[in-house]
Enzyme design. Structure first.
Site, PDB file in Angstrom:
ATOM      1  N   SER A   1       0.685  -1.376   0.051  1.00 49.42           N
ATOM      2  CA  SER A   1       0.147   0.045  -0.380  1.00 49.42           C
ATOM      3  C   SER A   1       0.937   0.883   0.050  1.00 49.42           C
ATOM      4  CB  SER A   1      -0.519   0.079   0.878  1.00 49.42           C
ATOM      5  OG  SER A   1      -1.694  -0.935   0.988  1.00 49.42           O
TER       6      SER A   1
HETATM    7  N1  SAH Z   1       0.101  -5.706   3.943  1.00 54.20           N
HETATM    8  C1  SAH Z   1       0.837  -5.240   2.726  1.00 54.20           C
HETATM    9  C2  SAH Z   1       0.177  -5.432   1.368  1.00 54.20           C
HETATM   10  C3  SAH Z   1      -0.718  -6.378   1.033  1.00 54.20           C
HETATM   11  S1  SAH Z   1      -1.448  -6.561  -0.382  1.00 54.20           S
HETATM   12  C4  SAH Z   1       2.002  -4.792   2.314  1.00 54.20           C
HETATM   13  O1  SAH Z   1       1.827  -4.444   3.451  1.00 54.20           O
HETATM   14  O2  SAH Z   1       2.650  -5.614   2.036  1.00 54.20           O
HETATM   15  C5  SAH Z   1      -2.928  -8.020   0.215  1.00 54.20           C
HETATM   16  C6  SAH Z   1      -2.474  -9.411   0.138  1.00 54.20           C
HETATM   17  O3  SAH Z   1      -3.604  -9.667   0.992  1.00 54.20           O
HETATM   18  C7  SAH Z   1      -1.956  -9.977  -0.484  1.00 54.20           C
HETATM   19  O4  SAH Z   1      -0.335 -10.324  -0.945  1.00 54.20           O
HETATM   20  C8  SAH Z   1      -2.927 -11.138  -0.675  1.00 54.20           C
HETATM   21  O5  SAH Z   1      -2.431 -12.293  -1.263  1.00 54.20           O
HETATM   22  C9  SAH Z   1      -3.361 -10.971   0.815  1.00 54.20           C
HETATM   23  N2  SAH Z   1      -4.714 -11.206   0.889  1.00 54.20           N
HETATM   24  C10 SAH Z   1      -5.986 -11.612   0.329  1.00 54.20           C
HETATM   25  N3  SAH Z   1      -7.530 -12.311   0.433  1.00 54.20           N
HETATM   26  C11 SAH Z   1      -6.318 -13.402   1.695  1.00 54.20           C
HETATM   27  C12 SAH Z   1      -6.634 -14.209   2.431  1.00 54.20           C
HETATM   28  N4  SAH Z   1      -8.202 -14.625   2.100  1.00 54.20           N
HETATM   29  N5  SAH Z   1      -6.311 -14.234   4.110  1.00 54.20           N
HETATM   30  C13 SAH Z   1      -4.660 -14.061   3.945  1.00 54.20           C
HETATM   31  N6  SAH Z   1      -4.528 -13.165   2.629  1.00 54.20           N
HETATM   32  C14 SAH Z   1      -5.081 -12.663   1.652  1.00 54.20           C
END
Ligand code: SAH
Length: 231
Positions: A83
């Protein structure tokens, strides 16, 4: 003599590399915090300090490292993104993190949001559904010394009941609705921040607060996150 000079240069370069890796790009982080985060109204001292501390450029792929402190999200592979710095700071501030908190994050991704939280709170549990990203984040967080973060590879829909209830929950992928297990695992008085809405459309960042066993939610502002997927 020649070899000594070579050795001297090699040791010098190695030292630069190490100190670079330990305290890198501080000016850019300070600038990021003042121009992107404080300028937009984030004031929580612990959040600002964490944003100045965590080396964001070590959480993005090397071909994105030069853009790590830009005012935007960045790709981290597997169709996912880290993000925008302001969003990370806002989501951190809005849960009002305290030192003694136990926080659950859904969507580890690069591990950056988890590291920012780990700078402030006692313990962070974070769940990632993409195995490769979860693996990379685990080793990155370990290398950087974040021993108070635990990563699990699973569908975050179910939360992590063994470690609940949580003082706060941060969800970084957009869900169509708030997963009931996450509401259940929120402690009394706890706060959850979660983007809600359809994938690939504008979603709404929601703040859920649990009081007297009841969850109340309110909309914060429109956001765009990658989708919350299911296994
Ligand atoms: N917080 C992260 C941003 C991640 S983007 C950072 O600081 O880099 C969102 C993430 O959520 C992705 O990596 C995606 O694979 C994960 N995601 C999506 N659905 C999910 C689920 N049901 N359970 C766990 N992770 C999930």
């Amino acid at each position: 003599m020649f070899y000594r000079i070579i050795l001297f240069i090699a040791v010098f370069l190695l030292k630069c590399e190490i100190s670079n890796a330990q305290y890198p790009r501080q000016d850019e982080r300070n600038q990021m915090v003042s121009a992107q985060i404080e300028a937009r109204g984030v004031t929580d001292a612990a959040t600002l300090k964490a944003m100045r501390t965590v080396p964001r450029h070590l959480f993005v792929p090397s071909n994105e490292a030069s853009r790590a402190y830009y005012d935007s999200p960045l790709p981290i592979g597997y169709g996912q993104t880290i993000s925008q710095p302001y969003i990370v700071a806002y989501m951190t501030e809005v849960i009002q993190p305290k030192e003694n908190f136990k926080v659950l994050e859904i969507g580890t991704g690069s591990g950056y949001q988890a590291a920012v939280l780990a700078e402030i709170v006692d313990k962070v549990y974070t769940i990632e559904i993409v195995k490769e990203l979860g693996g990379q984040a685990t080793s990155r967080l370990k290398t950087l010394g974040y021993s108070n973060v635990e990563v699990k590879i699973a569908d975050g829909y179910h939360g992590w009941p063994e470690h609940g209830p949580f003082d706060a929950i941060v969800v970084t992928a957009a869900a169509e609705f708030i997963p009931p297990p996450l509401i259940e695992q929120l402690a009394e008085g706890g706060k959850m921040v979660i983007p809600v809405g359809s994938p690939f459309m504008v979603q709404t960042l929601m703040l859920v607060e649990k009081k007297n066993g009841k969850a109340r939610s309110r909309s914060l502002f429109p956001v765009r996150f990658v989708p919350f997927t299911r296994q």
